[in-house]
Design a protein around this motif. Structure first.
Motif, PDB file in Angstrom:
ATOM      1  N   LYS A 174       0.840  -1.192   0.000  1.00 48.26           N
ATOM      2  CA  LYS A 174       0.000   0.000   0.000  1.00 48.26           C
ATOM      3  C   LYS A 174       0.878   1.245   0.000  1.00 48.26           C
ATOM      4  O   LYS A 174       1.973   1.237   0.562  1.00 48.26           O
ATOM      5  CB  LYS A 174      -0.900  -0.003   1.241  1.00 48.26           C
ATOM      6  CG  LYS A 174      -1.969   1.051   1.262  1.00 48.26           C
ATOM      7  CD  LYS A 174      -2.939   0.819   2.418  1.00 48.26           C
ATOM      8  CE  LYS A 174      -4.101   1.788   2.300  1.00 48.26           C
ATOM      9  NZ  LYS A 174      -5.114   1.573   3.289  1.00 48.26           N
ATOM     10  N   VAL A 175       0.362   2.309  -0.619  1.00 46.44           N
ATOM     11  CA  VAL A 175       1.038   3.606  -0.594  1.00 46.44           C
ATOM     12  C   VAL A 175       0.041   4.637  -0.070  1.00 46.44           C
ATOM     13  O   VAL A 175      -1.076   4.741  -0.580  1.00 46.44           O
ATOM     14  CB  VAL A 175       1.544   4.017  -1.992  1.00 46.44           C
ATOM     15  CG1 VAL A 175       2.201   5.396  -1.926  1.00 46.44           C
ATOM     16  CG2 VAL A 175       2.511   2.989  -2.558  1.00 46.44           C
ATOM     17  N   HIS A 176       0.451   5.360   0.954  1.00 51.50           N
ATOM     18  CA  HIS A 176      -0.365   6.441   1.516  1.00 51.50           C
ATOM     19  C   HIS A 176       0.247   7.756   1.041  1.00 51.50           C
ATOM     20  O   HIS A 176       1.410   8.037   1.330  1.00 51.50           O
ATOM     21  CB  HIS A 176      -0.330   6.428   3.049  1.00 51.50           C
ATOM     22  CG  HIS A 176      -0.742   5.140   3.666  1.00 51.50           C
ATOM     23  ND1 HIS A 176      -2.045   4.874   4.031  1.00 51.50           N
ATOM     24  CD2 HIS A 176      -0.027   4.031   3.992  1.00 51.50           C
ATOM     25  CE1 HIS A 176      -2.106   3.672   4.565  1.00 51.50           C
ATOM     26  NE2 HIS A 176      -0.898   3.137   4.556  1.00 51.50           N
ATOM     27  N   ASN A 177      -0.512   8.550   0.308  1.00 50.61           N
ATOM     28  CA  ASN A 177      -0.052   9.861  -0.130  1.00 50.61           C
ATOM     29  C   ASN A 177      -0.595  10.909   0.830  1.00 50.61           C
ATOM     30  O   ASN A 177      -1.787  11.185   0.842  1.00 50.61           O
ATOM     31  CB  ASN A 177      -0.522  10.146  -1.559  1.00 50.61           C
ATOM     32  CG  ASN A 177       0.351   9.449  -2.567  1.00 50.61           C
ATOM     33  OD1 ASN A 177       1.550   9.701  -2.625  1.00 50.61           O
ATOM     34  ND2 ASN A 177      -0.230   8.559  -3.344  1.00 50.61           N
ATOM     35  N   LEU A 178       0.297  11.471   1.631  1.00 51.70           N
ATOM     36  CA  LEU A 178      -0.074  12.517   2.567  1.00 51.70           C
ATOM     37  C   LEU A 178       0.262  13.864   1.928  1.00 51.70           C
ATOM     38  O   LEU A 178       0.687  13.925   0.781  1.00 51.70           O
ATOM     39  CB  LEU A 178       0.653  12.309   3.889  1.00 51.70           C
ATOM     40  CG  LEU A 178       0.479  10.910   4.514  1.00 51.70           C
ATOM     41  CD1 LEU A 178       1.244  10.804   5.811  1.00 51.70           C
ATOM     42  CD2 LEU A 178      -0.984  10.573   4.726  1.00 51.70           C
ATOM     43  N   ASP A 179       0.082  14.944   2.656  1.00 52.73           N
ATOM     44  CA  ASP A 179       0.277  16.268   2.070  1.00 52.73           C
ATOM     45  C   ASP A 179       1.647  16.470   1.430  1.00 52.73           C
ATOM     46  O   ASP A 179       1.741  16.870   0.288  1.00 52.73           O
ATOM     47  CB  ASP A 179       0.020  17.364   3.109  1.00 52.73           C
ATOM     48  CG  ASP A 179      -1.455  17.544   3.399  1.00 52.73           C
ATOM     49  OD1 ASP A 179      -2.288  17.100   2.586  1.00 52.73           O
ATOM     50  OD2 ASP A 179      -1.775  18.124   4.447  1.00 52.73           O
TER      51      ASP A 179
END
Length: 187
Positions: A174-179
């Motif tokens: 999984k990849v979480h794209n945060l700000d």
């Protein structure tokens, strides 16, 4: 490590409240789903922003690995002040860490991969350290201009790290794209 390492004289920036707004170390530690007796590691630990939340979740060993002895010294003081006796300090680069095979259940490598000259070798080392059911969390700066973090020229696009992780034989879950940062979960 490359010559573009983080300057230990700026270590206080790593504990700045703005950093918690950017990436919450407790949330990152939760992503690993550590059990109370799982060994863990913080690679590129610096002064322990992610190390201490890992140590809070397990009674087993938490290995703090960093190439800078000064940063490990600062981490050692913080760990002692917080009462953590399960944190081991290891001075090492990330391509050859002096730990046995499959000794870690969960590890974090935060804001350090852009400094590693041979990322695929470092990810192979992570794979070697992880137990079969183990998990790695890799965090890096997005390749965008932002007041915090390394210069834009040193930042890495997430697809580059995903490629390097997969080239090492690990799998990206999984990849979480945060700000301004991204978080990659791999095993």
């Amino acid at each position: 490590m490359t010559g573009k390492r983080f300057n230990p004289e700026k270590a206080d920036r790593l504990l700045d409240p703005k950093r918690k707004a950017l990436i919450d170390a407790e949330w990152v530690a939760e992503l690993l789903s550590l059990k109370a007796d799982d060994p863990a590691a913080d690679l590129g630990a610096g002064n322990g922003y992610f190390t201490l939340p890992l140590a809070k979740r397990t009674s087993n060993d938490v290995y703090a690995v960093d190439v800078e002895p000064e940063m490990l010294g600062l981490l050692g003081v913080r760990a002692q002040e917080a009462g953590y006796e399960n944190i081991g300090l290891i001075e090492s680069d990330l391509e050859e860490i002096p730990l046995p095979d499959q000794c870690i259940t969960g590890l974090v490598a935060a804001f350090v991969m852009h400094e590693v000259p041979d990322r695929v070798r470092a990810f192979k080392e992570m794979k070697r350290l992880l137990k079969t059911s183990g998990k790695a969390i890799v965090i890096e700066w997005k390749k965008e201009q932002f007041e915090m973090g390394p210069p834009l020229s040193e930042r890495l696009e997430s697809d580059i790290l995903i490629h390097d992780i997969e080239a090492s034989g690990m799998t990206v879950n999984k990849v979480h794209n945060l700000d301004h940062v991204y978080v990659i979960e791999a095993k």
